[in-house]
Design a protein around this motif. Structure first.
Motif, short mmCIF file in Angstrom:
data_model
loop_
_atom_site.label_atom_id
_atom_site.label_comp_id
_atom_site.label_asym_id
_atom_site.label_seq_id
_atom_site.Cartn_x
_atom_site.Cartn_y
_atom_site.Cartn_z
N TRP A 165 9.38 64.45 138.42
CA TRP A 165 10.07 65.12 137.47
C TRP A 165 10.43 64.00 136.32
N SER A 187 17.70 53.06 138.26
CA SER A 187 17.26 54.34 139.07
C SER A 187 18.56 55.43 138.59
N GLY A 188 18.00 56.64 139.04
CA GLY A 188 19.01 57.80 138.87
C GLY A 188 20.24 57.68 139.69
N SER A 189 20.02 57.08 141.06
CA SER A 189 20.80 56.88 142.06
C SER A 189 21.95 55.65 141.78
N ASN A 207 24.23 57.18 138.86
CA ASN A 207 25.50 57.86 139.69
C ASN A 207 26.42 57.22 140.36
N TYR A 263 21.38 67.30 144.22
CA TYR A 263 20.81 65.98 144.77
C TYR A 263 21.12 64.85 143.76
N HIS A 264 21.79 63.96 144.15
CA HIS A 264 22.30 63.00 143.40
C HIS A 264 21.68 61.51 143.50
N GLY A 265 21.04 61.35 144.76
CA GLY A 265 20.38 60.05 145.07
C GLY A 265 20.39 59.67 146.55
N GLU A 315 24.66 68.47 138.26
CA GLU A 315 23.36 68.83 137.45
C GLU A 315 23.39 70.22 136.91
N ASP A 361 24.93 65.18 135.60
CA ASP A 361 23.84 64.12 136.12
C ASP A 361 22.50 64.82 135.42
N VAL A 380 19.64 63.61 135.37
CA VAL A 380 18.32 62.52 135.50
C VAL A 380 17.22 63.37 135.37
N ILE A 381 17.21 64.99 135.60
CA ILE A 381 15.90 65.49 135.59
C ILE A 381 15.97 66.25 134.28
N LYS A 417 14.59 58.60 135.05
CA LYS A 417 13.46 59.48 134.96
C LYS A 417 12.73 59.55 133.40
C1 LIG Z 1 19.40 64.93 139.72
C2 LIG Z 1 19.26 63.63 140.04
N1 LIG Z 1 19.83 62.52 140.08
C3 LIG Z 1 19.71 61.47 140.72
C4 LIG Z 1 18.52 61.34 141.40
C5 LIG Z 1 18.02 60.14 141.93
O1 LIG Z 1 17.26 59.21 141.05
P1 LIG Z 1 16.51 57.95 141.74
O2 LIG Z 1 15.50 58.62 142.67
O3 LIG Z 1 15.78 57.44 140.50
O4 LIG Z 1 17.34 57.10 142.33
C6 LIG Z 1 17.46 62.31 141.29
C7 LIG Z 1 15.94 62.14 141.91
O5 LIG Z 1 15.21 63.07 141.93
C8 LIG Z 1 17.99 63.48 140.60
O6 LIG Z 1 16.81 64.58 140.46
#
Ligand SMILES: Cc1ncc(COP(=O)(O)O)c(C=O)c1O
Length: 446
Positions: free
Chosen positions: A57, A116-118, A121, A150-152, A223, A256, A258-259, A285
């Motif tokens: 994504w 990163s997304g993790s 957050n 899903y937040h990481g 999200e 969130d 990220v997507i 992302k």
């Molecule tokens: C909404 C959302 N938040 C956080 C993450 C975590 O991101 P990362 O894999 O870059 O740590 C993702 C990963 O798919 C995500 O979809």
């Protein structure tokens, strides 16, 4: 170039993969990708595959864009890396923070960078704790998230993630991370009353806030469209009500994105679409289209003000604001603007993709179709119908494997297949994507 079997052997002997059943992968042989252009990948056997998931994504502008590649080499030649710790930084980090401040919704005029997304957050979690402490409310340490979120994958962000498959192997969530119902009407067998299910979720969330004590809750993370949990768009009225609930109890609201950020829904951010005015917003992302790792936590002026005047802010990563990642993010945003990719998703490929997706509504193997903009999912059912679904059927995984054999990568999640291609995808490529998905579904019950 090493032979495929030699690489697969080395991979099996030395490489632990993320989110992988290693025994299954070693039996089948790892799928090794070698090159890509636009929406097309090539694998080590020379096969061409359409990437219906934009990597993970992420690859919003498509693969192989010269603008991004030359931004990387230019920045690397000039100043490959320097940190933003201890009163220093670099020009790309400043320019990107300013650019994001101009693009982000509402009061989000400050960016703190990560990888990163993790981490975006995780950074939000720590800034929120610091903020409440500075505001004289150190008891606001609990965090509310939703089932299917899903937040990481860090300890704290796994704790926020509302998926048993992510929580249980690690004995998470940690104390203080509270999961409220997610607005997934189909999973609750209320697909014929999505709005009513959304209202019930809000009532339950309010009940939890009251029973925990609003003065103990720091933030709600959401999200806007839940992604990895199964592509779950919000029911009508739900997000507005969730945002209002946070405000009513003085709880911070974190989007969130990220997507959903950087055009996936036909707007720069989903928070624009649903007028969420978040207090913080997490990005990764599509920020760099995956060309280099980069995340950002956007912070509202009033919160940033407290942090800025709060003394030494002891948070940040060696690579926070990495100049080369920031340079590629600026080039990526430039491509999104110059190629009018937001408008393209909103007015052209988004509606076309959704129409194609929805044409599967009558397919006997499809239980529900969900989607928004350039993200979508088909929830699948066995021959005996939805009521006969069993946890080990994993129809989505089976369908995704069949689609991959047919030259298209989509993601299998439990019993659904999800797609989120690059925003540059053409009508013909969307046709190709759904033709392969259709063939896979026709063979699902074989
Ligand atoms: C909404 C959302 N938040 C956080 C993450 C975590 O991101 P990362 O894999 O870059 O740590 C993702 C990963 O798919 C995500 O979809």
């Amino acid at each position: 170039m090493s032979t495929l079997s030699a690489l697969q052997k080395l991979d099996a002997e030395h490489h632990l993969h993320p989110f992988t059943n290693h025994a299954d992968m070693h039996r089948a042989g790892t799928h090794i990708l070698t090159e890509a252009q636009g929406v097309w990948l090539h694998d080590h056997t020379g096969r061409r595959l359409l990437d219906g998931l934009a990597g993970l994504w992420a690859v919003n502008v498509g693969y192989g864009r010269r603008e991004l590649i030359s931004a990387v080499t230019k920045q690397m030649e000039r100043l490959c890396y320097y940190p933003s710790f201890f009163n220093s930084t670099t020009e790309p980090a400043i320019q990107l923070a300013a650019k994001l401040s101009g693009l982000a919704p509402g009061r989000l005029h400050h960016a703190m960078f990560c990888n990163s997304g993790s981490e975006a957050n995780e950074t939000a979690l720590k800034l929120i704790r610091a903020y409440w402490k500075l505001r004289g409310q150190p008891g606001r340490v609990k965090i509310i998230t939703r089932e299917f979120a899903y937040h990481g994958v860090t300890l704290a962000t796994t704790s926020m993630t509302g998926l048993p498959s992510c929580n249980l192997p690690f004995d998470l969530p940690l104390p203080g991370f509270i999961h409220v119902p997610g607005p997934h009407a189909y999973a609750a067998n209320r697909e014929n009353d999505r709005e009513g299910h959304g209202r019930w979720c809000i009532e339950e969330t309010e009940r939890v806030i009251q029973s925990e004590g609003p003065e103990t809750i720091g933030a709600i993370f959401a999200e806007p469209v839940q992604g990895a949990g199964g592509v779950i768009p919000p029911p009508p009225g739900y997000l507005t009500a969730l945002r209002a609930l946070a405000r009513k109890y003085g709880i911070l609201f974190v989007a969130d994105e990220v997507i959903t950020g950087f055009g996936r829904l036909g707007a720069w951010f989903a928070s624009d679409l649903w007028k969420l005015d978040p207090d913080l917003m997490c990005l990764a992302k599509g920020l760099t289209s995956g060309y280099l790792p980069l995340g950002a936590t956007m912070v509202a002026d009033d919160i940033a003000d407290v942090l800025i005047h709060g003394g030494y802010l002891a948070h940040g990563f060696t690579y926070s604001g990495h100049p080369t990642s920031c340079a590629v993010a600026l080039a990526n945003i430039g491509v999104i603007e110059n190629d009018k990719l937001i408008e393209r998703v909103r007015d052209d490929v988004g509606p076309y993709f959704q129409a194609k997706l929805r044409s599967f509504a009558g397919h006997p193997a499809v239980g529900e179709v969900r989607g928004e903009g350039l993200i979508g999912a088909l929830d699948l059912i066995p021959r005996a119908g939805k009521a006969a679904l069993k946890p080990d059927m994993l129809l989505g995984i089976k369908a995704a494997n069949l689609a991959r054999a047919g030259g298209v990568i989509v993601r299998g999640i439990r019993d659904l297949v999800a797609a989120a291609p690059p925003l540059t995808i053409t009508h013909e490529e969307i046709d190709f994507l759904f033709a392969a998905v259709g063939t896979a579904l026709d063979r699902l019950w074989d």
